[in-house]
Design a protein around this motif. Sequence first.
Motif, PDB file in Angstrom:
ATOM      1  N   LEU A 547       0.829  -1.204   0.000  1.00 10.06           N
ATOM      2  CA  LEU A 547       0.000   0.000   0.000  1.00 10.06           C
ATOM      3  C   LEU A 547       0.868   1.260   0.000  1.00 10.06           C
ATOM      4  O   LEU A 547       0.506   2.265  -0.634  1.00 10.06           O
ATOM      5  N   ALA A 548       1.982   1.210   0.735  1.00 10.46           N
ATOM      6  CA  ALA A 548       2.898   2.356   0.735  1.00 10.46           C
ATOM      7  C   ALA A 548       3.440   2.597  -0.673  1.00 10.46           C
ATOM      8  O   ALA A 548       3.497   3.746  -1.143  1.00 10.46           O
ATOM      9  N   ILE A 549       3.814   1.503  -1.375  1.00  9.78           N
ATOM     10  CA  ILE A 549       4.303   1.636  -2.760  1.00  9.78           C
ATOM     11  C   ILE A 549       3.194   2.177  -3.661  1.00  9.78           C
ATOM     12  O   ILE A 549       3.427   3.023  -4.533  1.00  9.78           O
ATOM     13  N   THR A 550       1.971   1.697  -3.446  1.00 11.70           N
ATOM     14  CA  THR A 550       0.831   2.165  -4.255  1.00 11.70           C
ATOM     15  C   THR A 550       0.645   3.664  -4.100  1.00 11.70           C
ATOM     16  O   THR A 550       0.470   4.393  -5.092  1.00 11.70           O
ATOM     17  N   PHE A 766      -2.098  -6.023  -0.710  1.00 12.03           N
ATOM     18  CA  PHE A 766      -1.327  -6.635  -1.800  1.00 12.03           C
ATOM     19  C   PHE A 766      -2.175  -6.724  -3.060  1.00 12.03           C
ATOM     20  O   PHE A 766      -1.691  -6.437  -4.167  1.00 12.03           O
ATOM     21  N   PHE A 767      -3.450  -7.131  -2.916  1.00 15.41           N
ATOM     22  CA  PHE A 767      -4.331  -7.235  -4.087  1.00 15.41           C
ATOM     23  C   PHE A 767      -4.553  -5.857  -4.726  1.00 15.41           C
ATOM     24  O   PHE A 767      -4.589  -5.738  -5.957  1.00 15.41           O
ATOM     25  N   MET A 768      -4.688  -4.836  -3.907  1.00 10.45           N
ATOM     26  CA  MET A 768      -4.879  -3.490  -4.449  1.00 10.45           C
ATOM     27  C   MET A 768      -3.642  -3.034  -5.218  1.00 10.45           C
ATOM     28  O   MET A 768      -3.747  -2.429  -6.303  1.00 10.45           O
ATOM     29  N   PHE A 769      -2.465  -3.296  -4.681  1.00  7.81           N
ATOM     30  CA  PHE A 769      -1.225  -2.965  -5.389  1.00  7.81           C
ATOM     31  C   PHE A 769      -1.107  -3.755  -6.690  1.00  7.81           C
ATOM     32  O   PHE A 769      -0.721  -3.212  -7.733  1.00  7.81           O
ATOM     33  N   PHE A 771      -3.506  -5.062  -8.648  1.00  9.67           N
ATOM     34  CA  PHE A 771      -4.424  -4.708  -9.725  1.00  9.67           C
ATOM     35  C   PHE A 771      -4.400  -3.224 -10.060  1.00  9.67           C
ATOM     36  O   PHE A 771      -4.687  -2.838 -11.193  1.00  9.67           O
ATOM     37  N   HIS A 772      -4.085  -2.359  -9.086  1.00 15.72           N
ATOM     38  CA  HIS A 772      -4.054  -0.921  -9.361  1.00 15.72           C
ATOM     39  C   HIS A 772      -2.741  -0.473  -9.969  1.00 15.72           C
ATOM     40  O   HIS A 772      -2.700   0.556 -10.652  1.00 15.72           O
ATOM     41  N   CYS A 773      -1.664  -1.217  -9.706  1.00 18.45           N
ATOM     42  CA  CYS A 773      -0.339  -0.781 -10.180  1.00 18.45           C
ATOM     43  C   CYS A 773       0.274  -1.782 -11.158  1.00 18.45           C
ATOM     44  O   CYS A 773       0.427  -1.496 -12.346  1.00 18.45           O
ATOM     45  N   LEU A 774       0.616  -2.983 -10.673  1.00 22.52           N
ATOM     46  CA  LEU A 774       1.377  -3.922 -11.485  1.00 22.52           C
ATOM     47  C   LEU A 774       0.631  -4.347 -12.748  1.00 22.52           C
ATOM     48  O   LEU A 774       1.222  -4.423 -13.834  1.00 22.52           O
ATOM     49  N   LEU A 775      -0.631  -4.661 -12.637  1.00 19.43           N
ATOM     50  CA  LEU A 775      -1.398  -5.173 -13.779  1.00 19.43           C
ATOM     51  C   LEU A 775      -2.228  -4.102 -14.470  1.00 19.43           C
ATOM     52  O   LEU A 775      -3.025  -4.427 -15.353  1.00 19.43           O
ATOM     53  N   ASN A 776      -2.090  -2.851 -14.074  1.00 20.11           N
ATOM     54  CA  ASN A 776      -2.852  -1.762 -14.676  1.00 20.11           C
ATOM     55  C   ASN A 776      -2.046  -1.175 -15.831  1.00 20.11           C
ATOM     56  O   ASN A 776      -0.959  -0.621 -15.633  1.00 20.11           O
ATOM     57  N   SER A 777      -2.573  -1.294 -17.046  1.00 21.03           N
ATOM     58  CA  SER A 777      -1.829  -0.855 -18.243  1.00 21.03           C
ATOM     59  C   SER A 777      -1.595   0.642 -18.229  1.00 21.03           C
ATOM     60  O   SER A 777      -0.537   1.126 -18.671  1.00 21.03           O
TER      61      SER A 777
END
Length: 840
Positions: A547-550, A766-769, A771-777
């Motif tokens: 979440l901090a990274i997000t 972790f799920f928010m990071f 889908f919102h960051c790693l897998l978000n184009s």
Amino acid sequence: GFKVLASASHYWPLEDVDGIHEFRDTNGDIVEGMVNKGIYVTKKKGVTFLFFGSYRNSCISNPEACGPEGVTFSFFWKTQDQQAKLLPASGGRVISSGFKICSNEGEGSVEFYTRGNAMMKWKASFSPPGPYWTHILFTWKSREGLKVYVNGTLNSTDPDGKVFYDYGDPGANLLTGTEGDQTKRYVNGAFDEFVIWERALTPHEIEQYFTAAIGVQVLLPSTLPWSLMTTTTNPVLPTNAYHPIITDLSQERGSSYSPSTMLGYLQNVSFSLPNKSLSENTALSLTEAFLKAVEDFMLLSNWIDGPEAPLVFSSLIHTIDTVMAHMSHNLDENSLPLSVEGSSSVADYAVVKMHPQTLNISHYRFPSRGQSYISIPSEAFAGKAWITIVSLLYHNMHYFFHNIDPMDTKIAEAAAYKGYMISASSYLISVKVEPLPKLSYNLSGSPLITIQLTHKLTPRQYSQALNKSNRVHLYCAFLDYSNGTGIWSNEGCVRESGDLNYSVCLCNHLTNFAILMQVVPLKLTREHQVALSSITYIGCALSIFCLAITLVTFAVLSSVSTIRNQRYHIHANLSFAVLLAQILLLTSFQFSPGTLPCKILAILLHFFFLSAFAWMLVEGFHLYSMVIKVFGSEESKHLYYYGIGWGCPLLICVISATSSLHSYGESGNCWLSLENGAIWAFVAPAMFVILINIGILIAVTRVISRISADNYKVHGDANAFKLTAKAVAVLLPILGSSWIFGILAVNAHALVFQYIFAVFSSLQGFFMFLFHCLLNSEVRAAFKHKTKVWSLTSSSTRNINVKPFNSDIMTGNRPGTTPTKLNTWDKSTNSANRIDLSAV
């Protein structure tokens, strides 16, 4: 009978009527207006009425203030007597509670009203009196309702009453008679001997007073015109060795003594009783006077929550046992068999002396009616000697046996759960028999004592018992005085059957019995506790990091136009709420319940977890507005979203904390209490959000699935189905649906749900990071662009102006060419199937 009258709270003899005996003092004067309450005879608009004064906030005008002992009204009444000096005939002018007496078209009635948690009315009808003086007496108790006695005999009852809203006149004065309009409730008749007791008289007392008042020492049929019979002289109060003690007990009532002084006084009385025989009437008077003194002691102070209460009241019960035993030993044996029985606000009681051969039933039972009783089989009375049975059923004594330390008892099963307090959950009942009955030593043999007790659970006990995360232990116990003080023990008793409402016990001895309840939370095994704790610590730590990274990612990319929109503002607020909630959760494990830091952390946890759910709801609303139905402008939605995300949780927390601050951080952990319903301040909003978001999830999934199917038919694009599956996978944790497992994980029987919930809840960040960051184009493209800008800016050898990040760069179009945005659905010019799915 005149002793019963002497115990009245208020007494007005009114007229000197032939055939009705009045209560006079030692000088022969009529005792009028007892306890300094005056009586007035007034004429207003041609109608005479008796004005008893203002009784606002008293037991008379507010029956619920009478407590469990109730109230009694008594008077003599006759109609069709034109010569009567008193014309009025209805009583009870009240604000909201009270009574009235009516006679209408050949029917007399008593109506009784209370206004408490529910506005109630009790009504009992009877035949109105004729030209002869008739004694009307009615009693009211909250648990027994209204009872009307005519000429000393029970005539009609209304035990249950009904909800009633339209009653009460605008005044707080109690009166007999009609003030104002003569046509309302008018009776042509007369009254005499108006008496009020601020307790409900027993049937025996009512009979005694009636026979004394009319001067007849036999029980008369209620239908007989007793005023036509021959009367005798007034009975004289007996004087004997016990009379000074009875008088002293009565005079001590109302004295302002401390509880310890009053208890010492009662103990001294029990030790100083004369060793002389006493008659049945004297025994009854002594019992009533002593139990009244006990009642005063119980009302002296609020003992219920005091740690010394169990010890003090076990000593009080022992004192009562001593008095009752003395009385049973010294009863006059010239009139055997005999029975002394009655009821007071403290207890129902009975002292019986009889020969075993006269017991022509299979068992002796006390009390003879009701759901709570002791039963002794007749074969236990095998001897030929006279037997004495002393029995008591205490009405309120169980309230004082709460928070008993199991280590202070002789109940081994309870002591195994050290730290979990025991409370009495039934009436206390006592039976002593001399000589001792012959009972089986083996609890599987016979004969044995059977004890059935109805449970009297407080709202908190009932809530704890229904909580599936608790295990309820019920013990058949008795007060053991073998060591000098009363200690609860279950030796020689076994609970044979029962449920949460009652218990049936078998015992091989007699003493004071009660059902004790101990509530023990269900606990997981050490292995499962370690496993779940490890999952929580590791998952929360990983979530906090992600979440901090997000949040850092959103902050760094905030200058990019595609990231600087409303959807990412919502993502950032949700991430911030979950981040703080999980940091506080890990911190709360370091504090002990009951401390101020733990209470503060519990309130903050409540706020931020509610905020997390509120922002999940905002996520759902925003998704609904983008995919299904557009509503409102961006600016108006922005205000609504922040109001929902932070304002609603703040309002709920303020209301919850101000109304039940004691429910935070007190029981087991730094969180809301599970015992008194405070947890619903979190569960109810959370369940609301989950249900709304599940509905949104279903609606959005249907739209995406329909469009995916249409595109597959037109273009054969299999990626459309993958996009549907991805949308569901993204939305499940973001919209809070995984918290359903938290509702299912209520006890050890749902262990698998506890593990699933621990994984999903701790890894939410972790799920928010993911889908919102790693897998978000969009985020990946923006990050690549930002990296390129940084690398070009830092180069000192090249001086190139980099264009701002826009859709041309995102799509790879060159200046001067037609822009073509990358969209799964842009392979067709069919605009009906085009939809922006960047929301997922």
